[in-house]
Motif scaffolding. Structure first.
Motif, short mmCIF file in Angstrom:
data_model
loop_
_atom_site.label_atom_id
_atom_site.label_comp_id
_atom_site.label_asym_id
_atom_site.label_seq_id
_atom_site.Cartn_x
_atom_site.Cartn_y
_atom_site.Cartn_z
N ASN A 1 0.82 -1.21 0.00
CA ASN A 1 0.00 0.00 0.00
C ASN A 1 0.86 1.26 0.00
O ASN A 1 0.51 2.25 -0.65
CB ASN A 1 -0.93 0.01 1.22
N ARG A 2 1.96 1.21 0.73
CA ARG A 2 2.84 2.38 0.79
C ARG A 2 3.42 2.68 -0.59
O ARG A 2 3.51 3.85 -1.00
CB ARG A 2 3.96 2.14 1.80
N VAL A 3 3.82 1.64 -1.32
CA VAL A 3 4.38 1.84 -2.66
C VAL A 3 3.30 2.38 -3.60
O VAL A 3 3.57 3.29 -4.40
CB VAL A 3 4.96 0.51 -3.20
N THR A 4 2.10 1.84 -3.52
CA THR A 4 1.00 2.34 -4.35
C THR A 4 0.74 3.81 -4.08
O THR A 4 0.58 4.63 -5.01
CB THR A 4 -0.28 1.53 -4.08
N HIS B 1 10.82 4.78 5.37
CA HIS B 1 11.18 5.71 6.44
C HIS B 1 12.53 6.35 6.16
O HIS B 1 12.73 7.53 6.40
CB HIS B 1 11.20 4.98 7.79
N THR B 2 13.46 5.55 5.66
CA THR B 2 14.78 6.05 5.32
C THR B 2 15.25 5.38 4.04
O THR B 2 15.25 4.15 3.96
CB THR B 2 15.81 5.77 6.44
N VAL B 3 15.65 6.17 3.06
CA VAL B 3 16.23 5.62 1.84
C VAL B 3 17.19 6.67 1.27
O VAL B 3 16.93 7.87 1.34
CB VAL B 3 15.13 5.26 0.81
N TYR B 4 18.30 6.20 0.74
CA TYR B 4 19.29 7.09 0.14
C TYR B 4 19.06 7.11 -1.36
O TYR B 4 18.79 6.08 -1.98
CB TYR B 4 20.70 6.63 0.49
N PHE B 5 19.17 8.31 -1.95
CA PHE B 5 18.86 8.45 -3.36
C PHE B 5 19.66 9.59 -3.98
O PHE B 5 20.23 10.44 -3.28
CB PHE B 5 17.35 8.70 -3.55
N GLU B 6 19.68 9.56 -5.31
CA GLU B 6 20.32 10.61 -6.10
C GLU B 6 19.36 11.03 -7.19
O GLU B 6 18.46 10.28 -7.57
CB GLU B 6 21.63 10.10 -6.74
N MET B 7 19.56 12.26 -7.71
CA MET B 7 18.73 12.75 -8.79
C MET B 7 19.59 13.42 -9.84
O MET B 7 20.72 13.86 -9.55
CB MET B 7 17.68 13.74 -8.27
N LYS C 1 18.10 -4.91 1.34
CA LYS C 1 17.49 -3.63 0.96
C LYS C 1 17.19 -3.58 -0.53
O LYS C 1 16.23 -2.93 -0.96
CB LYS C 1 18.40 -2.47 1.34
N LEU C 2 18.01 -4.25 -1.33
CA LEU C 2 17.84 -4.22 -2.78
C LEU C 2 16.50 -4.83 -3.20
O LEU C 2 15.84 -4.32 -4.12
CB LEU C 2 18.99 -4.96 -3.46
N ILE C 3 16.10 -5.93 -2.56
CA ILE C 3 14.88 -6.64 -2.98
C ILE C 3 13.64 -5.75 -2.89
O ILE C 3 12.87 -5.65 -3.85
CB ILE C 3 14.73 -7.95 -2.19
N PRO C 4 13.39 -5.06 -1.76
CA PRO C 4 12.22 -4.17 -1.74
C PRO C 4 12.36 -2.97 -2.68
O PRO C 4 11.35 -2.48 -3.20
CB PRO C 4 12.10 -3.73 -0.28
N LEU C 5 13.58 -2.50 -2.91
CA LEU C 5 13.76 -1.41 -3.88
C LEU C 5 13.38 -1.88 -5.27
O LEU C 5 12.81 -1.11 -6.06
CB LEU C 5 15.21 -0.91 -3.86
N TYR D 1 15.69 3.92 -10.90
CA TYR D 1 16.65 2.86 -10.63
C TYR D 1 16.53 2.40 -9.18
O TYR D 1 16.32 3.21 -8.28
CB TYR D 1 18.09 3.34 -10.87
N ALA D 2 16.69 1.08 -8.99
CA ALA D 2 16.70 0.52 -7.64
C ALA D 2 18.12 0.39 -7.09
O ALA D 2 18.32 -0.02 -5.96
CB ALA D 2 16.03 -0.85 -7.63
N SER D 3 19.09 0.74 -7.91
CA SER D 3 20.50 0.75 -7.50
C SER D 3 21.24 1.68 -8.45
O SER D 3 20.75 2.01 -9.54
CB SER D 3 21.12 -0.65 -7.55
N LYS D 4 22.42 2.11 -8.04
CA LYS D 4 23.17 3.07 -8.86
C LYS D 4 23.66 2.40 -10.14
O LYS D 4 24.32 1.37 -10.09
CB LYS D 4 24.36 3.61 -8.06
N PRO D 5 23.34 2.98 -11.30
CA PRO D 5 23.78 2.41 -12.57
C PRO D 5 25.22 2.80 -12.86
O PRO D 5 25.74 3.79 -12.33
CB PRO D 5 22.83 3.03 -13.58
N GLY D 6 25.88 2.03 -13.72
CA GLY D 6 27.23 2.38 -14.17
C GLY D 6 27.15 3.29 -15.38
O GLY D 6 26.74 2.87 -16.45
N LYS D 7 27.53 4.55 -15.20
CA LYS D 7 27.37 5.53 -16.28
C LYS D 7 28.63 6.32 -16.58
O LYS D 7 28.66 7.12 -17.51
CB LYS D 7 26.25 6.50 -15.94
#
Length: 389
Positions: A37-40, A79-85, A105-109, A127-133
């Motif tokens: 429900n939270r994701v929705t 509640h806590t997640v690290y991210f980039e934009m 942590k990766l599986i729920p992401l 992205y659910a993880s940092k891509p190689g760019k």
């Protein structure tokens, strides 16, 4: 005569589902609502706010203001997640979450990512993880040093047995740093080139050496090609698209005590989430508490196997797992993360995004078997299970 099993406390019954829900809400009182429900709700809110986010990015609004705004929306799911934009070369906006190198942590992401509405992908990459760019010539500046691929030599060794790529790294500029800082900057730089998931799942050991080697050296920008070649030569290498299918096997010495707890009878098993198993057997539940704050439960179904022949015991468990997974696929409430066989019980492991629905479905399927002992437990050592009979 059966061994005395410590879990037998018929506190929880399934006489009716209302009683079940009461017990679940009592048990998981830290969870305000399910992760599903939270994701929705997150994606609904993000859809409503994404045009404003794009406008803020276009207008180069002060970085912390932007991040605080997006973080307030992400907290609907986490509640806590690290991210980039950012905005990529194709002028698409990007929201990148990171599991910080943790499979649990990766599986729920990944679940969060899979539920992104299709229409958003026209203007966004998620992205659910940092891509190689990173491209050749990229520089990272940390700890008062500039690290480029020109001051690193990498000697890659393919370990076909373990399905890993081991690295020896010659980088004098990094040897001036303390060990933890040296690894920190190198892992960040490595993630930028090959992506976080390859770093987590394919890279084996990393050794820093003080002298150049006679082995063939590869630049960090060429490491992805080395990995892809190794994986293409052998189909047994793990497919990293689905972290729930990145399994590893394990063996254990079952207890010889007459009184024992769930999973102490295990002889062999496999898992796609070893951090949860490590915490379970280590007796720590801090990570479990954090997941449950987000409405996520790591747990397992158990059922007696003493009346199943040894040659059929694994297939019997697999058949039950398939039935559960086929049914819950209609609800998108859980993923299987492994299983195990003990001398008394068989176990099926799950990450669960809606505990109420999962237990209702599982109980219904298992009610068609004549088990005397069957139930569910969280991955917390000594946790009181919920009995299905």
């Amino acid at each position: 005569m059966k061994n005395k099993i410590q879990y037998i406390h018929p506190v929880f019954t399934f006489k009716d589902y209302i009683y079940l829900c009461f017990q679940i809400n009592k048990r998981y009182k830290t969870m305000q609502e399910s992760f599903k429900n939270r994701v929705t709700k997150f994606w609904k809110t993000f859809t409503e706010e994404e045009s404003q986010i794009r406008e803020m990015m276009d207008n180069k609004v002060e970085g912390q203001t932007l991040l605080n705004f997006v973080d307030s929306i992400l907290q609907i799911s986490f509640h806590t997640v690290y991210f980039e934009m950012g905005i990529n070369k194709e002028n698409k906006y990007e929201l990148i979450l990171t599991p910080e190198g943790d499979r649990a942590k990766l599986i729920p992401l990944q679940y969060w990512l899979q539920h992104a509405p299709a229409h958003l992908w026209e203007k966004w990459n998620f992205y659910a993880s940092k891509p190689g760019k990173a491209s050749p010539g990229s520089i990272i500046s940390m700890y008062d040093i500039n690290l480029t691929e020109d001051n690193i030599e990498i000697y890659a060794e393919v370990d076909q047995d373990r399905k890993k790529i081991n690295l020896e790294v010659y980088a004098p500029v990094l040897m001036t740093l303390e060990e933890n800082k040296r690894y920190s900057i190198f892992f960040i730089y490595l993630d930028q080139f090959i992506g976080e998931v390859l770093t987590m799942e394919i890279i084996g050991y990393i050794d820093f050496i003080t002298e150049k080697s006679d082995k063939h050296a590869v630049k960090i920008s060429g490491l992805t090609s080395v990995i892809e070649e190794a994986m293409s030569d052998d189909e047994d290498w793990p497919k990293i698209d689905n972290p729930c299918e990145l399994y590893s096997g394990y063996k254990m010495n079952p207890t010889e005590n007459k009184e024992w707890k769930l999973r102490e009878d295990i002889q062999v098993g496999y898992t796609s989430c070893s951090p949860i198993l490590n915490d379970f057997y280590g007796g720590t539940e801090e990570a479990m508490k954090r997941f449950e704050e987000d409405g996520i439960v790591y747990g397992f179904i158990f059922f007696e196997n003493t009346n199943v022949s040894q040659e059929n015991i694994v297939q019997f468990r697999a058949d039950i797992e398939d039935k559960i997974m086929n049914e819950i696929a209609n609800y998108s409430v859980a993923n299987s993360t492994g299983g195990a066989t003990g001398f008394h019980f068989s176990y099926i492991d799950f990450i669960i995004y809606d505990i109420d629905t999962f237990l209702k479905v599982s109980k219904e399927i298992l009610s068609h078997y004549n088990f005397e002992e069957v139930g569910f437990s969280r991955f917390v050592l000594g946790d009181k299970p919920i009995l299905f009979n």
